[in-house]
Scaffold this active site. Structure first.
Site, PDB file in Angstrom:
ATOM      1  N   ASP A  70       9.825  -6.990  -3.698  1.00  0.00           N
ATOM      2  CA  ASP A  70       8.859  -7.366  -3.156  1.00  0.00           C
ATOM      3  C   ASP A  70       8.500  -8.772  -3.829  1.00  0.00           C
ATOM      4  O   ASP A  70       8.971  -9.050  -4.767  1.00  0.00           O
ATOM      5  CB  ASP A  70       7.619  -6.573  -3.320  1.00  0.00           C
ATOM      6  N   PHE A 119       0.945  -1.303   0.210  1.00  0.00           N
ATOM      7  CA  PHE A 119       0.075  -0.332   0.078  1.00  0.00           C
ATOM      8  C   PHE A 119       0.728   1.410  -0.110  1.00  0.00           C
ATOM      9  O   PHE A 119       0.690   2.061  -0.866  1.00  0.00           O
ATOM     10  CB  PHE A 119      -1.052   0.013   1.297  1.00  0.00           C
ATOM     11  N   TYR A 130      -5.897 -10.742  22.953  1.00  0.00           N
ATOM     12  CA  TYR A 130      -5.932  -9.528  22.343  1.00  0.00           C
ATOM     13  C   TYR A 130      -6.108  -8.386  23.505  1.00  0.00           C
ATOM     14  O   TYR A 130      -6.781  -8.594  24.491  1.00  0.00           O
ATOM     15  CB  TYR A 130      -7.359  -9.150  21.478  1.00  0.00           C
ATOM     16  N   TYR A 134       3.767  -7.487  17.825  1.00  0.00           N
ATOM     17  CA  TYR A 134       4.170  -6.551  16.828  1.00  0.00           C
ATOM     18  C   TYR A 134       4.949  -5.333  17.246  1.00  0.00           C
ATOM     19  O   TYR A 134       6.022  -4.889  16.721  1.00  0.00           O
ATOM     20  CB  TYR A 134       2.947  -6.295  15.919  1.00  0.00           C
TER      21      TYR A 134
END
Length: 390
Positions: A49, A28, A335, A185
């Site tokens: 990529d 993106f 989460y 992350y």
């Protein structure tokens, strides 16, 4: 672009054409940055990529005016011996490669840690050893939770900017407990930031770190079952877009109470171009890149997108457009979330004179117009096929 026109940096010096090794160029952000570099600068891009779908329009046909300034190299940074050679050939390396979808942090924590830390290590090493400049893309998630989130719910200090505005050089990075794998992350991203910073301090690596705050626009993520896996869960903008396109209720995780800021991809790319072309002002800095004026709760975002999509598609919204779901049901065990993410813009404004321009309404209208034009017919056909075969 007329390459003969003399372009100057913020200090009035001529900008020399660069060769840029862009890792993750097919994503993106990479696709929008490649567009900008091809159409407005004389720079050359070695685009690395695994996929090139989002930059195909820049690569074909070879009669395009920039055909000799962009080369696509299909490679995976994990195990490709060509990586160091491509970095050596370049003046600057930009690393955009990452797993950066919240649904993956919980279900694929190992892949998330490897992608964002282990796979980035060779890039940093090759740049440092070969005296090449690095612009590394991190995330606003490195800030974790705000100090204000630990105050009592009724504390007036929660409204004090000192407790929630995120500053690159002052704010602590506060993560949840280890069993909350959502932070895999942010933790991996913070550790690679610390490594890059240490390379700068000990080995004179010329670096800039970018912390994006929810960049959104055309080509973001994917629409499940159309240009991505049917069971995939993209980030919030594509997730809501998918529901709107399919005339399904928008799912609000834990009631959509988290607060976020959103910035238009084209505004953000302007900031990145300033970093590329003003190394003396950008080197050694970490930059928040976001739009503090575009702050909403996720629930408010859903309401805005529902209203705008109804206008764009000329279809009435559902009678009950949203539904609340728990984070445990939506993302699974482990989460956790940050309450607010509001960037302080002092450093980027001082160093690069940059400020975002596009309002949240305008950027959502532009993005949803693109989503409707690109996907609405494909989704109609996919739903018709599913009905016919049932």
């Amino acid at each position: 672009m007329a390459t003969g026109v003399s372009r100057v940096d913020l200090d009035g010096r001529p900008i020399k054409p660069l060769t840029i090794c862009m890792i993750g160029a097919g994503g993106f952000i990479g696709s929008h940055l490649c567009e900008k570099l091809m159409s407005e600068t004389p720079h050359k891009v070695l685009a690395l990529d695994v996929y090139n779908d989002k930059i195909k329009h820049l690569l074909e046909p070879d009669t395009l005016p920039w055909a000799d300034r962009i080369q696509f190299h299909r490679l995976n940074v994990k195990h490709d011996s060509r990586l160091e050679g491509l970095i050596k050939m370049s003046d600057l390396t930009i690393n955009l490669a990452a797993i950066c979808t919240p649904a993956d942090y919980n279900t694929r924590p190992l892949d998330t840690i490897y992608s964002n830390f282990i796979d980035a290590l060779p890039v940093v090493k090759y740049c440092s050893e070969n005296n090449k400049r690095l612009i590394h893309f991190s995330t606003c998630e490195v800030y974790g939770k705000t100090i204000g989130s630990f105050l009592p719910k009724d504390s007036p200090l929660r409204q004090d900017p000192a407790y929630y505005i995120l500053k690159e050089d002052e704010s602590p990075c506060i993560f949840g407990s280890i069993e909350k794998q959502r932070w895999s992350y942010a933790c991996a991203k913070q550790l690679i930031e610390r490594l890059i910073y240490a390379e700068g301090a000990e080995n004179d690596l010329q670096f800039t770190i970018v912390r994006p705050f929810n960049w959104i626009g055309p080509r973001m993520d994917f629409i499940p079952g159309i240009d991505g896996p049917s069971e995939g869960v993209p980030r919030v903008l594509a997730c809501f877009s998918n529901s709107l396109l399919r005339r399904e209720q928008l799912k609000l995780v834990d009631g959509g109470q988290s607060q976020r800021t959103f910035i238009y991809i084209k505004d953000a790319i302007e900031a990145v171009l300033l970093m590329i072309e003003n190394p003396d002002r950008a080197n050694g800095h970490i930059f928040n890149v976001g739009n503090p004026n575009n702050e909403v709760t996720v629930r408010q975002l859903a309401e805005m997108m529902t209203e705008i999509y109804s206008k764009v598609s000329a279809e009435p919204p559902l009678e009950v457009p949203t539904i609340d779901v728990s984070s445990k049901v939506f993302y699974g065990e482990g989460y956790d979330d940050s309450d607010k993410r509001i960037p302080d813009m002092t450093i980027i404004n001082r160093q690069l004179g940059w400020n975002p321009k596009t309002s949240l309404w305008d950027l959502l209208e532009s993005t949803l117009t693109y989503q409707h034009r690109t996907y609405a017919e494909a989704i109609r056909q996919s739903i018709s096929k599913a009905i016919a075969s049932s």
